[in-house]
Design a protein around this motif. Structure first.
Motif, short mmCIF file in Angstrom:
data_model
loop_
_atom_site.label_atom_id
_atom_site.label_comp_id
_atom_site.label_asym_id
_atom_site.label_seq_id
_atom_site.Cartn_x
_atom_site.Cartn_y
_atom_site.Cartn_z
N GLU A 162 -4.54 -2.69 0.78
CA GLU A 162 -4.65 -2.99 -0.65
C GLU A 162 -6.11 -2.96 -1.06
O GLU A 162 -6.97 -3.48 -0.36
CB GLU A 162 -4.05 -4.36 -0.94
N ARG A 187 4.58 -5.44 -3.67
CA ARG A 187 4.48 -5.99 -2.33
C ARG A 187 5.65 -6.94 -2.11
O ARG A 187 5.94 -7.80 -2.93
CB ARG A 187 3.17 -6.78 -2.16
N TYR A 188 6.37 -6.76 -0.98
CA TYR A 188 7.50 -7.62 -0.66
C TYR A 188 7.04 -8.88 0.06
O TYR A 188 6.01 -8.90 0.73
CB TYR A 188 8.47 -6.92 0.31
N SER A 192 1.43 -1.13 -6.89
CA SER A 192 2.54 -1.12 -5.94
C SER A 192 3.16 -2.50 -5.80
O SER A 192 2.48 -3.52 -5.85
CB SER A 192 2.07 -0.64 -4.57
N LEU A 210 -2.96 0.87 -3.63
CA LEU A 210 -2.49 0.88 -2.25
C LEU A 210 -2.91 2.22 -1.66
O LEU A 210 -2.49 3.28 -2.15
CB LEU A 210 -0.97 0.72 -2.19
N ARG A 247 -2.58 -6.21 5.37
CA ARG A 247 -1.51 -7.18 5.61
C ARG A 247 -0.53 -6.57 6.63
O ARG A 247 0.44 -5.92 6.26
CB ARG A 247 -0.78 -7.52 4.31
N ASP A 249 6.59 -10.30 -3.85
CA ASP A 249 5.52 -11.23 -3.54
C ASP A 249 4.37 -11.10 -4.54
O ASP A 249 3.69 -12.07 -4.86
CB ASP A 249 5.02 -10.98 -2.12
N GLY A 298 4.74 0.60 4.71
CA GLY A 298 4.40 -0.72 5.23
C GLY A 298 3.31 -0.60 6.27
O GLY A 298 3.13 0.46 6.88
N ALA A 355 -0.09 -4.73 -5.63
CA ALA A 355 -1.36 -4.20 -5.16
C ALA A 355 -1.96 -3.32 -6.25
O ALA A 355 -1.33 -2.35 -6.67
CB ALA A 355 -1.16 -3.39 -3.88
N ILE A 366 3.60 -6.18 6.43
CA ILE A 366 4.07 -6.30 5.05
C ILE A 366 4.38 -4.91 4.50
O ILE A 366 3.69 -3.93 4.79
CB ILE A 366 3.02 -7.02 4.17
N ASN A 367 5.43 -4.85 3.69
CA ASN A 367 5.94 -3.57 3.20
C ASN A 367 5.88 -3.47 1.68
O ASN A 367 5.78 -4.49 0.98
CB ASN A 367 7.37 -3.37 3.70
N TYR A 368 5.99 -2.23 1.17
CA TYR A 368 5.68 -1.97 -0.23
C TYR A 368 6.66 -0.97 -0.85
O TYR A 368 7.34 -0.22 -0.15
CB TYR A 368 4.27 -1.40 -0.35
#
Length: 311
Positions: free
Chosen positions: A267, A222-223, A220, A210, A277, A204, A253, A207, A280-282
């Motif tokens: 972030e 971000r998915y 990082s 993070l 977020r 996506d 996440g 960051a 949301i995962n990283y």
């Protein structure tokens, strides 16, 4: 952070109830299997982990989103996380094999902020998976080559065998680390050896910083929301679907919408602005490591272009 707190009885209860394993949660630094000085796994612990893995294997076929191109070959399961057998772009078949996971997955506990571990004795074991996610071997490390939770969240182990021997015995090749930074919009798969699940989504964005608890990571990944990773997916390789190469290592996440706390990273932009977020995962990018390994898969932190944190 994406480490599980489940035990075999919990997994069996879930299986009996027909539930998914998505309730697995990530622990705080004082949680199970993270305390500094934790003893090596006992036979009973191995039995528990095998039972959890077997139940997860059954459930994952019902619940896991699958990528058509990416499979489990070369991924590994740890006692508390996921990982993968990896090679650098210039690694040779005769080199000692390497395993990539997260720094927060160390058997000795979380590295402190600013701490970098190198060249430590290790006898950690890893369950090697084939393309379908079945465990085909137990691999063993002889060294922890590198680990940190500063700027990135990564650990690299050296095995007591080579890529060629793994290929000869099990027909499995390592995954290759990409030497390039991924781009926003890249289609990716997060491949968990612990849960035998593949999550498919896209990058996506990134960051700038993070922050999670006392730790801060740089640049990082971000998915997009489709990669709804859970506890136990820590250390999973993030694979570029187009190239098949590893571009990042899954690590955390935001679970509850909290701000910059453990299990709830935030972030931080260049001006200090904070964005939360929830859900949301990283992941942490892995291309910087490709400049830090030389002939024979030897770590050289002084090598040109090696920018990872140093002790």
């Amino acid at each position: 952070m994406r480490k599980p707190l489940v035990v075999a009885l919990c997994a069996l209860a879930l299986a009996g109830a027909g539930a998914t394993p998505a309730v697995a949660a990530a622990p705080s630094p004082t949680g199970a299997d993270t305390t500094t000085g934790t003893a090596p796994a006992t036979p009973l612990t191995d039995l528990v982990n095998d039972t959890v893995g077997a139940v997860a294997d059954t459930l994952s076929g019902l619940t896991a989103p699958k990528s058509a191109a990416v499979n489990f070959a070369g991924t590994v399961s740890l006692s508390n996380c996921s990982g993968s057998v990896v090679r650098m772009p210039d690694s040779a078949a005769s080199d000692p094999a390497l395993v990539l996971t997260n720094g927060h997955c160390l058997e000795s506990g979380f590295p402190a902020p600013g701490q970098v571990l190198t060249d430590r004795a290790s006898s950690r074991t890893f369950g090697l998976l084939n393309a379908s996610g079945a465990k085909v071997a137990t691999l063993r490390a002889d060294r922890l080559v590198y680990a940190t939770m500063t700027d990135t969240d990564a650990a690299i182990y050296r095995l007591n065998t080579t890529y060629a021997r793994i290929k000869s015995a099990y027909g499995i090749d390592p995954l290759t680390l990409s030497g390039s930074r991924p781009a926003a919009g890249t289609a990716i798969s997060v491949v968990s050896g612990y849960w035998k699940r593949i999550y498919s989504c896209s990058v996506d964005g990134f960051a700038y910083r993070l922050k999670e608890g006392d730790w801060t990571w740089k640049d990082s990944v971000r998915y997009t929301s489709a990669c709804d990773t859970i506890g136990g997916t820590s250390g999973s390789p993030v694979v570029d679907d187009a190239t098949g190469k590893v571009v990042a290592v899954n690590n955390t996440g935001n679970e509850d919408g909290a701000r910059c706390t453990v299990n709830n990273p935030c972030e931080v932009d260049r001006n200090g602005g904070v964005t939360v977020r929830q859900g949301i995962n990283y992941a942490q990018q892995t291309y910087p490591f490709t400049a830090c390994f030389t002939t024979g898969n030897r770590l050289d932190l002084s090598a040109s272009g090696c920018t990872v944190p140093k002790p």
